[in-house]
Design an enzyme around this catalytic site. Structure first.
Site, mmCIF file in Angstrom:
data_model
loop_
_atom_site.group_PDB
_atom_site.id
_atom_site.type_symbol
_atom_site.label_atom_id
_atom_site.label_comp_id
_atom_site.label_asym_id
_atom_site.label_seq_id
_atom_site.Cartn_x
_atom_site.Cartn_y
_atom_site.Cartn_z
ATOM 1 N N SER A 62 0.837 -1.031 0.019
ATOM 2 C CA SER A 62 -0.230 0.386 -0.255
ATOM 3 C C SER A 62 0.677 0.988 0.096
ATOM 4 O O SER A 62 1.933 1.016 1.193
ATOM 5 C CB SER A 62 -0.640 -0.307 1.188
ATOM 6 O OG SER A 62 -1.188 1.297 1.176
ATOM 7 N N GLY A 96 -8.297 3.301 8.271
ATOM 8 C CA GLY A 96 -7.737 5.446 8.374
ATOM 9 C C GLY A 96 -6.979 5.215 8.591
ATOM 10 O O GLY A 96 -5.947 5.821 8.191
ATOM 11 N N GLY A 117 -2.289 3.216 8.162
ATOM 12 C CA GLY A 117 -1.514 2.312 8.537
ATOM 13 C C GLY A 117 -0.726 1.964 10.043
ATOM 14 O O GLY A 117 -0.904 3.162 11.003
ATOM 15 N N GLY A 118 0.308 0.633 10.198
ATOM 16 C CA GLY A 118 0.706 0.927 11.226
ATOM 17 C C GLY A 118 0.017 0.518 12.522
ATOM 18 O O GLY A 118 0.252 0.017 13.339
ATOM 19 N N ASP A 171 -6.714 -7.261 5.333
ATOM 20 C CA ASP A 171 -6.047 -5.070 4.686
ATOM 21 C C ASP A 171 -5.576 -4.926 6.341
ATOM 22 O O ASP A 171 -6.526 -4.899 6.815
ATOM 23 C CB ASP A 171 -6.654 -4.472 3.549
ATOM 24 C CG ASP A 171 -6.271 -3.000 3.559
ATOM 25 O OD1 ASP A 171 -4.709 -3.145 4.170
ATOM 26 O OD2 ASP A 171 -6.742 -2.696 3.133
HETATM 27 C C1 DX5 Z 1 -5.805 1.341 6.532
HETATM 28 C C2 DX5 Z 1 -5.410 0.235 4.773
HETATM 29 C C3 DX5 Z 1 -4.389 -0.012 4.579
HETATM 30 C C4 DX5 Z 1 -2.969 0.376 4.912
HETATM 31 C C5 DX5 Z 1 -2.725 -0.974 5.650
HETATM 32 O O1 DX5 Z 1 -7.285 2.007 6.689
HETATM 33 O O2 DX5 Z 1 -6.371 0.923 4.610
HETATM 34 O O3 DX5 Z 1 -4.246 -0.378 3.511
HETATM 35 O O4 DX5 Z 1 -2.142 0.678 4.373
HETATM 36 O O5 DX5 Z 1 -1.268 -0.394 6.671
HETATM 37 P P1 DX5 Z 1 -0.177 -1.756 7.722
HETATM 38 O O6 DX5 Z 1 -0.070 -2.658 6.141
HETATM 39 O O7 DX5 Z 1 0.624 -0.556 7.629
HETATM 40 O O8 DX5 Z 1 -1.464 -2.283 8.560
HETATM 41 ZN ZN ZN Z 2 -6.618 -0.790 2.171
#
Ligand code: DX5
Ligand code: ZN
Length: 221
Positions: A10, A144, A146-147, A175
């Site tokens: 992503s 919303g 990442g991480g 995801d």
């Molecule tokens: C969150 C996104 C994800 C996110 C995943 O709302 O839909 O696609 O980028 O990021 P990680 O791998 O850091 O959890």
């Molecule tokens: Zn996503």
């Protein structure tokens, strides 16, 4: 043959000031997919980018553009995301007043059609549509940001979707929170596609990271 899954990095975790560099990193890692997280500040408490951004990067990449629309009433924008060059468009069941009309609109453009559920939404919300979908996206974190850490219970929904799949053609995508510590459980749950944001961009050797994750190799916690 050894089973392998698709890894979809992503760009949410990329440095947007060097987006072409990020796409090159993804291409060089050996995967064919890039996951594009579109957020509207309404359906989720964050804002990212829209169709223009996707249209601008489209000529610079041959990756499969997997768009994840975290947007209220996405039907308003499907045409724009199709024109921008998305290969797959996924919308949230919770965000559509009329899910069927929204899916019909996606299909009318001939792109891949995906439907997603948040961690709190049961698989039953997807069931009426499963026959028509190319992809089902199970959110393993609250959408919303990442991480975040993967919510383990969401893997039960992946297992359920794998179990009831029969001869339907949908890919099961997960995801949120996919990394070397969670990939073993993720892989075993039966997913076909795993999105990875922060872990991918944090990996020093991205090709090695993708190679290992795609066959479910990680370190168990
Ligand atoms: C969150 C996104 C994800 C996110 C995943 O709302 O839909 O696609 O980028 O990021 P990680 O791998 O850091 O959890
Ligand atoms: Zn996503």
């Amino acid at each position: 043959m050894e089973r392998s899954i698709i890894i979809a990095p992503s760009v949410l975790s990329a440095d947007f000031s060097d987006i072409r560099g990020a796409l090159t990193d993804i291409e060089h890692s050996g995967t064919d997919w890039v996951h594009l997280d579109v957020m509207d500040g309404q359906f989720v408490p964050n804002i990212t980018f829209g169709p223009k951004f996707i249209a601008d990067i489209r000529p610079h990449s041959e990756l499969y553009f997997d768009a994840h629309l975290m947007v209220d009433e996405p039907i308003r924008f499907i045409e724009h995301f199709d024109k921008a060059g998305c290969d797959n468009i996924t919308v949230h069941v919770e965000a559509c007043r009329n899910v069927q009309e929204t899916l019909d609109k996606i299909k009318s453009f001939g792109v891949g059609c995906g439907l997603s559920i948040r961690p709190q939404t049961p698989v039953s919300a997807l069931e009426p549509y499963l026959d028509q979908l190319d992809l089902v996206l199970v959110m393993s974190v609250n959408p919303g940001f990442g991480g975040q850490g993967l919510i383990p219970e969401t893997l039960d929904k992946v297992k359920e979707l794998a179990k009831i799949k029969g001869d339907r053609g949908y890919l099961i995508e997960i995801d949120g929170g996919v990394n070397s510590s969670t990939i073993c459980d993720v892989f075993e749950s039966g997913v076909d596609v795993a999105v990875t944001g922060s872990a991918f961009f944090g990996a020093k050797d991205k090709a090695e990271f993708v190679r290992r994750l795609s066959v479910g190799q990680g370190e168990r916690r």
